[in-house]
Design a protein around this motif. Sequence first.
Motif, short mmCIF file in Angstrom:
data_model
loop_
_atom_site.label_atom_id
_atom_site.label_comp_id
_atom_site.label_asym_id
_atom_site.label_seq_id
_atom_site.Cartn_x
_atom_site.Cartn_y
_atom_site.Cartn_z
N PRO A 1 -8.71 -5.50 -2.08
CA PRO A 1 -9.48 -5.79 -0.87
C PRO A 1 -9.10 -4.86 0.28
O PRO A 1 -7.97 -4.89 0.76
N ARG A 2 -10.02 -4.04 0.71
CA ARG A 2 -9.73 -3.07 1.77
C ARG A 2 -9.55 -3.71 3.14
O ARG A 2 -8.99 -3.10 4.05
N ASP A 3 -10.01 -4.96 3.30
CA ASP A 3 -9.77 -5.63 4.58
C ASP A 3 -8.32 -6.06 4.70
O ASP A 3 -7.80 -6.23 5.81
N VAL A 4 -7.62 -6.23 3.58
CA VAL A 4 -6.21 -6.58 3.58
C VAL A 4 -5.35 -5.32 3.52
O VAL A 4 -4.32 -5.21 4.20
N LEU A 5 -5.77 -4.35 2.69
CA LEU A 5 -4.99 -3.13 2.48
C LEU A 5 -5.35 -2.09 3.54
O LEU A 5 -6.21 -1.24 3.34
N LYS A 6 -4.67 -2.18 4.67
CA LYS A 6 -4.88 -1.23 5.77
C LYS A 6 -3.54 -0.61 6.13
O LYS A 6 -2.50 -1.28 6.06
N PRO A 7 -3.54 0.68 6.50
CA PRO A 7 -2.28 1.32 6.87
C PRO A 7 -1.54 0.54 7.96
O PRO A 7 -2.14 0.07 8.92
N GLY A 8 -0.23 0.36 7.76
CA GLY A 8 0.61 -0.34 8.72
C GLY A 8 0.74 -1.83 8.44
O GLY A 8 1.54 -2.51 9.07
N THR A 9 -0.01 -2.37 7.50
CA THR A 9 0.03 -3.80 7.18
C THR A 9 1.06 -4.06 6.09
O THR A 9 1.10 -3.36 5.08
N ARG A 10 1.89 -5.11 6.30
CA ARG A 10 2.85 -5.50 5.27
C ARG A 10 2.13 -6.44 4.31
O ARG A 10 1.55 -7.44 4.72
N VAL A 11 2.17 -6.10 3.01
CA VAL A 11 1.40 -6.85 2.02
C VAL A 11 2.22 -7.13 0.76
O VAL A 11 3.25 -6.50 0.52
N VAL A 12 1.71 -8.07 -0.03
CA VAL A 12 2.22 -8.35 -1.37
C VAL A 12 1.05 -8.06 -2.30
O VAL A 12 -0.03 -8.63 -2.15
N VAL A 13 1.26 -7.14 -3.23
CA VAL A 13 0.20 -6.68 -4.13
C VAL A 13 0.60 -6.98 -5.56
O VAL A 13 1.74 -6.72 -5.96
N THR A 14 -0.33 -7.53 -6.33
CA THR A 14 -0.11 -7.79 -7.76
C THR A 14 -1.05 -6.90 -8.55
O THR A 14 -2.22 -6.76 -8.19
N GLY A 15 -0.55 -6.31 -9.63
CA GLY A 15 -1.37 -5.44 -10.47
C GLY A 15 -0.52 -4.79 -11.54
O GLY A 15 0.51 -5.33 -11.94
N HIS A 16 -0.96 -3.61 -11.98
CA HIS A 16 -0.20 -2.90 -13.01
C HIS A 16 -0.33 -1.39 -12.81
O HIS A 16 -1.37 -0.90 -12.39
N PRO A 17 0.76 -0.65 -13.12
CA PRO A 17 0.70 0.81 -13.02
C PRO A 17 -0.16 1.37 -14.14
O PRO A 17 -0.20 0.84 -15.25
N GLN A 18 -0.88 2.44 -13.85
CA GLN A 18 -1.69 3.14 -14.85
C GLN A 18 -1.53 4.64 -14.62
O GLN A 18 -2.40 5.29 -14.04
N PRO A 19 -0.41 5.22 -15.07
CA PRO A 19 -0.08 6.62 -14.77
C PRO A 19 -1.11 7.64 -15.22
O PRO A 19 -1.25 8.68 -14.61
N GLY A 20 -1.88 7.39 -16.28
CA GLY A 20 -2.85 8.37 -16.78
C GLY A 20 -4.19 8.33 -16.06
O GLY A 20 -5.08 9.12 -16.38
N LEU A 21 -4.36 7.47 -15.09
CA LEU A 21 -5.64 7.32 -14.39
C LEU A 21 -5.91 8.53 -13.50
O LEU A 21 -5.05 8.95 -12.74
N MET A 22 -7.12 9.08 -13.62
CA MET A 22 -7.51 10.23 -12.79
C MET A 22 -7.97 9.73 -11.42
O MET A 22 -8.78 8.80 -11.35
N THR A 23 -7.47 10.33 -10.36
CA THR A 23 -7.87 9.98 -9.00
C THR A 23 -8.07 11.24 -8.19
O THR A 23 -7.66 12.33 -8.61
#
Length: 141
Positions: free
Chosen positions: A103-125
Amino acid sequence: MKTPRTVLVALVAGVALSACAGLGAEPTTPTTTGATPVTSQPSPDPSAVPSDPTPTGKGGPTPTGKGGPSVPPPARDTLTGVVEAGVEPNCLLIGGNLLVGGPRDVLKPGTRVVVTGHPQPGLMTTCQQGTPFVVESARRA
């Protein structure tokens, strides 16, 4: 003396070029070799088809009803930290992890957050930094 030599070179070049031009051309008169022309591919021999259509691959046959080999879901990780802006637009990081999705409304620079997910090192970005981390959920800390 030069004129006959020039004429000879031009004549040889002309003969060579005309010989090359005729290499790819169709013959004007049909030739017979005694062979029958093939007009279609032969149908496959029914006895050559395998009797067991069970697909096999790495690890043997696929179990019936499963839809393929099961792949365990990626391990869920939790990151806590302050969201930082990346060097490219719309790239967000926590530590060395590039946040993908969420959610980009939560993930903003300077905001302290707790994020759950998984790493995906081979993902192209398009971001030039961080290890891609696919966000499943995020909340303010």
